[in-house]
Each structure stands twice: as structure tokens, then as C-alpha cells.
Design an enzyme around this catalytic site. Structure first.
Site, mmCIF file in Angstrom:
data_model
loop_
_atom_site.group_PDB
_atom_site.id
_atom_site.type_symbol
_atom_site.label_atom_id
_atom_site.label_comp_id
_atom_site.label_asym_id
_atom_site.label_seq_id
_atom_site.Cartn_x
_atom_site.Cartn_y
_atom_site.Cartn_z
ATOM 1 C CE LYS A 57 21.545 28.706 40.742
ATOM 2 N NZ LYS A 57 22.221 28.421 39.462
ATOM 3 C CD GLU A 82 35.011 27.832 48.711
ATOM 4 O OE1 GLU A 82 35.637 28.872 48.369
ATOM 5 O OE2 GLU A 82 34.911 26.823 48.023
ATOM 6 C CB CYS A 86 37.699 29.678 45.349
ATOM 7 S SG CYS A 86 37.602 27.972 45.824
ATOM 8 C CD GLU A 141 37.818 34.844 42.946
ATOM 9 O OE1 GLU A 141 36.624 35.166 43.005
ATOM 10 O OE2 GLU A 141 38.282 33.848 43.529
#
Ligand code: NAP
Ligand code: MG
Length: 499
Positions: free
Chosen positions: A189, A265, A299, A398
Site C-alpha cells: 500500500k 521503520e 526519518c 518528530e
């Protein structure tokens, strides 16, 4: 269903926008579609099919059939490798078209997409293609000479893969390449914001000669299509890249369905550590690259810089000059001068602006940026905060945008305490001309670490998280272990039954 795309560099492309199942594009069972937006303008550029749980089921059935009947160990490993190499060749042939689609859909600079993202896709496909017939087990000596033991590295089966929007085509390659090399089939996806480059890859997958059902690509939304993948009873493994929040949900869904294997991840809040003895011009360059590359949507972004007290003032002077330079390189993806494009969506733009406001409210000093850039699209000025309290949101969370937090440290003990003061552990970098110190600090950090560089990823070297940044490793030989079951075979050479 297809979309005709026109790029600001004069190029054009047509992308099939159905669900890609069994090597064919098809509409969603309920006929639903959703719009895809160019983040530089906010305008719609395509309508793509929207997968429901029922469509995921159809894709899983296709992947299962392909796994059982043609792929897995039925296609010789060398042939799987050859197909990946062929796909790599096709990616190279279509480099600029793929890069243009990526730039239009995601907003990233065409100069970077065409020289980094798409060539890295080819490199990953080729790297894992090379592994396909080399991922062998072991023969194992045991205490008894009456025994012979060995292991096999078998494919896991049908893999569900859920990817984000920050490096859409590269994350696609990171996911499919090791899975296919090791003999798995895939239902992947894409992120709702950026489905187009993977759909173009689907056409190349057919052209390369992959059998139907080996790779299935669905566009759709996380809470529906993503959740259906995570909870599916006939998916053997799920690999997810995205936020830590959703990663937890994926793991819970895997646990409460069929205990499929999980690799994650997730996010980061990676430190860039600058010692007083660093080459400060270089360190400033890496710090700026660390946070502003891909508009902060990495990331492994170096979102927290720690500078040794003795060098702090000089570092800040040089960083301010560097940020002015980056400010002049914010713009449309197809402008040759652009380094930093728009954030991917209105939602991400709003999240980042809310973080900037919270930084100001928490009493941090805004040194640069902090505002929208231009009057349309989702551009944000490269931003720097100092004097940030350690527990402030902008120091802990983040942000996933061009927002840097810079602080001082006194000595190594102080530095390690500060560097480790988040739930994340994805990446780090240490900048010093004292190589012994660089290595020593790298070994103490709970994260993969660059020494005198940041954000440097290459297919041969593993990447992945400590702490809440994830489970498993992508790229490198280690990625193969995410996609194989190790089977032990115990062969009696000269043995009688005990009873
Ligand atoms: P996200 O929701 O975690 O999206 C990542 C992928 O997971 C997308 O394909 C998403 O689908 C899917 N997803 C969402 N909910 C799901 C669910 N319940 N079950 C299964 N899959 C699901 O990330 P985001 O909302 O786009 O971004 C939010 C924050 O995540 C960012 O600000 C950033 O901090 C972090 N992030 C990290 C990375 C990374 O590389 N580590 C990448 C992207 C974002 P949709 O397409 O519908 O969203
Ligand atoms: Mg989302």
C-alpha cells in the site's frame, strides 16, 4: 483509469491509476477513487482507485496464488535476481519520467529525484537482485558425528508492505527488492499523498516479466487498506514505514490476528553532535543538509544539533549564513535552483506550523524562519530554534519538517545524556577531527551513526531503529533476514531411535 501528467520541465507522462493486482490495473470493487494533489500548488493532478478491505482480500489471494504456484521456490533464485536486474535497467531507462512523477506528486526537487531517489531505486533493485541466489543457509557441526544439520533460508510467503510519502519510490524499492529476491510475494500500500510513482513502477514490473500476482500495488487510506493488511489472516509478514503511533497499531493488529511477523521503520529525533575540534564549515554544511534535505521529511533527519560550548558562537554564525543560502533555494520542484520544496500536504504543513507555534509558546528563541514561504502550496521557511527546554515538544517530538533545534553541551557525559533524551534511536552523527573520539562516541550512541556526515544511506549498509524507532533492518545483507524463515534440518547419519 489513467492520469495525464504535465511537468514544469516540459515532460509528460500517463500513469494508470487503478489498483494493480495480478499484473492488471483494475477499479476498486466499490468503484471508489480519491484525489492526488501537487503540493507546490494544492491543485489536484489525478484520481486513483481507493482500496477497501475487500480489494485487499483480492490482492492477497493473487499474491497467495502466485506464491504457491509460480514464485517462492518455484522460480529459481537466479531468475528472481535476473528479473530484479531487468527492472533496475528499466528504472534507469525511465529515470527522468519517474523522477518527474515523483517531483510532481511529492514536491521534491527534480534535480534531487533524478540524481538520487530514482538512481537509488535502481541500485537497491540491483543490489538485492545480486543477493537472490546467494542467501544460503549454514551447515552446522554438532557434538555427535551421527548427525548432519543444516539450515535453509526460506521465503516467508505473502508480505504486506505499507509505505510513507516522504521517499515514495525509494521506499517502494526498499520494500519490494529484498522481499522478491528472497522469494516472497507482495501486497504493497502506497501513502495516500503519493501513489503515482509506484503505479508507474507497476508498468515496468509487467515489462520486466514478473509473473502476475508477485507484486500487487494498492492505493488507499491507512485506517482502511493499511489496517486490512495489518490484520489479514493470510498475510505472513507486514513491513511498515511511517509514524511510531501507526507502527504500534500495525503491531497490535498483527498480534491479534495471525501473529504475522512485523518489521517497523518508524520516526526519529536524531542528534547531530558537533565537537569543538570539528571542521566547522563542514559540520554546518552537514547540519543544514541533515535537517533541510527532503524538506525535513526524513526519518533520519538531524533535527537536534548539539554543539560543544567552545564552538557554539562560531557554529551559530556560520549556520545563520548557511540558512540564508537554503532560504534562497526554496521553491518549485522543477526550478533548477531548488533544494527545498513544499511539505507534502496541507495536514503536514499545519502540523509543522503548530510545532513552530508551540516552540515560541514554550519560550524558545526563533533564530531563523518560522513562517510560510510564498503565498501558495505548502512551503515553510528553513527554521532554527535555540534556548529550547529539554522537555519542550519541539525538543521531543518528530516534527518532520524544516525545523532545527540547536543546543550546547559541556562534555561527553552531558552530551550523551542530552542525545539520548528522547524515545527514538534511529540515526545520529558525530562531527570531530579526532577520529578516536568520533568512533568512541559513535559506539556509545543508541543509533546508527555517521562520523563527519549525516543522512547518507546506501543499499549495501543496513538502516533501522533502536528504541521506539523500529524493529528490523532495511538494506544490506541484514534486510534478507526480515524476509526469510530459517529452517533447521536434522538428518540422522547413523542413529538408532532412543526407544
Ligand atoms: P502514517 O500515518 O504513519 O503513514 C504511513 C503509512 O501508514 C501510510 O501508508 C498510511 O496510510 C499508513 N497508515 C495510516 N494509518 C494506518 C493504520 N491504522 N494501519 C495501517 N496503516 C496505516 O504517517 P503520516 O500520518 O503520513 O505522517 C505523520 C507523521 O509520521 C509525520 O509527521 C512523521 O513524523 C511520521 N512519518 C515518519 C516516516 C518515516 O519515514 N519514519 C514517514 C512518514 C511519516 P495513509 O496513506 O492513509 O496515510
Ligand atoms: Mg496518514
Amino acid at each position: 483509469m489513467s492520469a495525464n501528467l504535465s511537468f514544469n520541465n516540459g515532460g509528460k507522462s500517463t500513469v494508470q491509476t487503478g489498483l494493480f493486482i495480478n499484473n492488471k490495473f483494475q477499479p476498486a470493487l466499490d468503484g471508489k477513487t480519491f484525489g492526488v494533489v501537487n503540493p507546490a500548488t494544492g491543485e489536484e493532478i489525478a484520481q486513483v482507485s481507493e482500496a477497501s478491505a475487500k480489494d485487499i482480500d483480492v490482492a492477497v489471494k493473487a499474491a497467495r496464488k502466485a506464491y504457491d504456484e509460480v514464485w517462492g521456490e518455484r522460480t529459481p533464485a537466479a531468475q528472481r535476481g535476473k528479473l530484479l536486474m531487468k527492472l533496475a535497467d528499466l528504472v534507469e531507462k525511465h529515470n527522468d519520467e519517474l523522477a518527474s512523477i515523483e517531483s510532481l506528486d511529492n514536491g521534491k526537487a527534480f534535480s534531487i529525484a533524478s540524481s538520487f531517489d530514482v538512481p537509488s531505486v535502481a541500485a537497491n533493485l540491483r543490489y538485492f537482485g545480486g543477493w537472490a541466489d546467494k542467501n544460503t543457509g549454514q551447515t552446522i557441526e554438532v557434538d555427535s558425528s551421527a548427525d548432519f544439520h543444516y539450515t535453509r533460508h526460506e521465503p516467508i510467503g505473502v508480505c504486506g508492505q505499507i509505505i510513507p510519502w516522504n521517499f515514495p519510490i525509494l521506499m517502494f524499492a526498499w520494500k519490494i527488492a529484498p522481499a522478491l529476491a528472497t522469494g516472497n510475494t507482495v501486497v504493497l500500500k502506497t501513502a495516500e499523498q503519493t501513489p503515482l510513482s509506484a503505479l508507474k513502477m507497476a508498468e515496468l514490473i509487467v515489462e520486466a516479466g514478473f509473473p502476475p500476482g508477485v507484486v500487487n500495488i494498492v492505493s488507499g487510506f491507512g485506517p482502511v487498506a493499511g489496517a486490512a493488511i495489518s490484520a489479514h489472516m493470510d498475510i505472513d509478514k507486514v513491513a511498515f514505514t511511517g509514524s511510531t503511533l501507526v507502527g504500534r497499531n500495525v503491531m497490535k493488529a498483527a498480534a491479534s490476528s495471525n501473529l504475522k511477523k512485523v518489521t517497523l521503520e518508524l520516526g526519529g529525533k536524531s542528534p547531530v553532535i558537533v565537537f569543538g575540534d570539528a571542521d566547522l564549515d563542514q559540520a554546518v554544511g552537514w547540519a543544514a543538509f541533515g535537517i533541510y534535505f527532503n524538506h525535513g521529511q526524513c526519518c533520519c533527519a538531524g533535527s537536534r544539533v548539539f554543539v560543544e560550548e567552545s564552538a557554539y558562537d562560531e557554529f551559530m554564525q556560520k549556520l545563520s549564513a548557511k540558512v540564508k543560502q537554503v532560504q534562497g533555494m526554496v521553491g518549485d520542484a522543477f526550478d533548477k535552483n531548488t533544494f527545498q520544496g513544499p511539505q507534502v500536504s496541507q495536514l503536514q504543513f499545519d502540523r509543522i506550523m503548530a510545532h513552530i507555534e508551540s516552540g515560541k509558546k514554550d519560550g524558545a528563541t526563533l533564530v531563523s524562519g518560522g513562517a510560510r514561504h510564498g503565498d501558495k502550496g505548502y512551503f515553510i521557511e528553513p527554521t532554527i530554534f535555540t534556548d529550547v527546554k529539554p522537555d519542550a515538544k519541539i525538543a521531543q517530538e518528530e516534527i518532520f519538517g524544516p525545523v532545527l533545534v540547536v543546543s550546547k553541551f559541556t562534555d561527553e557525559a552531558d552530551l550523551l545524556k542530552k542525545a539520548h533524551d528522547t524515545m527514538y534511536g534511529l540515526a545520529a552523527s558525530v562531527h570531530t577531527l579526532n577520529i578516536k573520539k568520533g568512533i568512541s562516541v559513535a559506539h556509545k550512541l543508541k543509533a546508527g551513526t555517521g562520523i563527519n556526515q549525516h543522512n547518507q544511506l546506501t543499499p549495501q549498509v543496513p538502516f533501522g531503529g533502536y528504541k521506539a524507532s523500529g524493529i528490523g533492518r532495511e538494506m544490506g545483507q541484514y534486510a534478507l533476514t526480515n524476509y526469510t524463515n530459517v529452517k533447521a534440518v536434522h538428518l540422522a547419519l547413523d542413529k538408532q531411535a532412543p526407544i
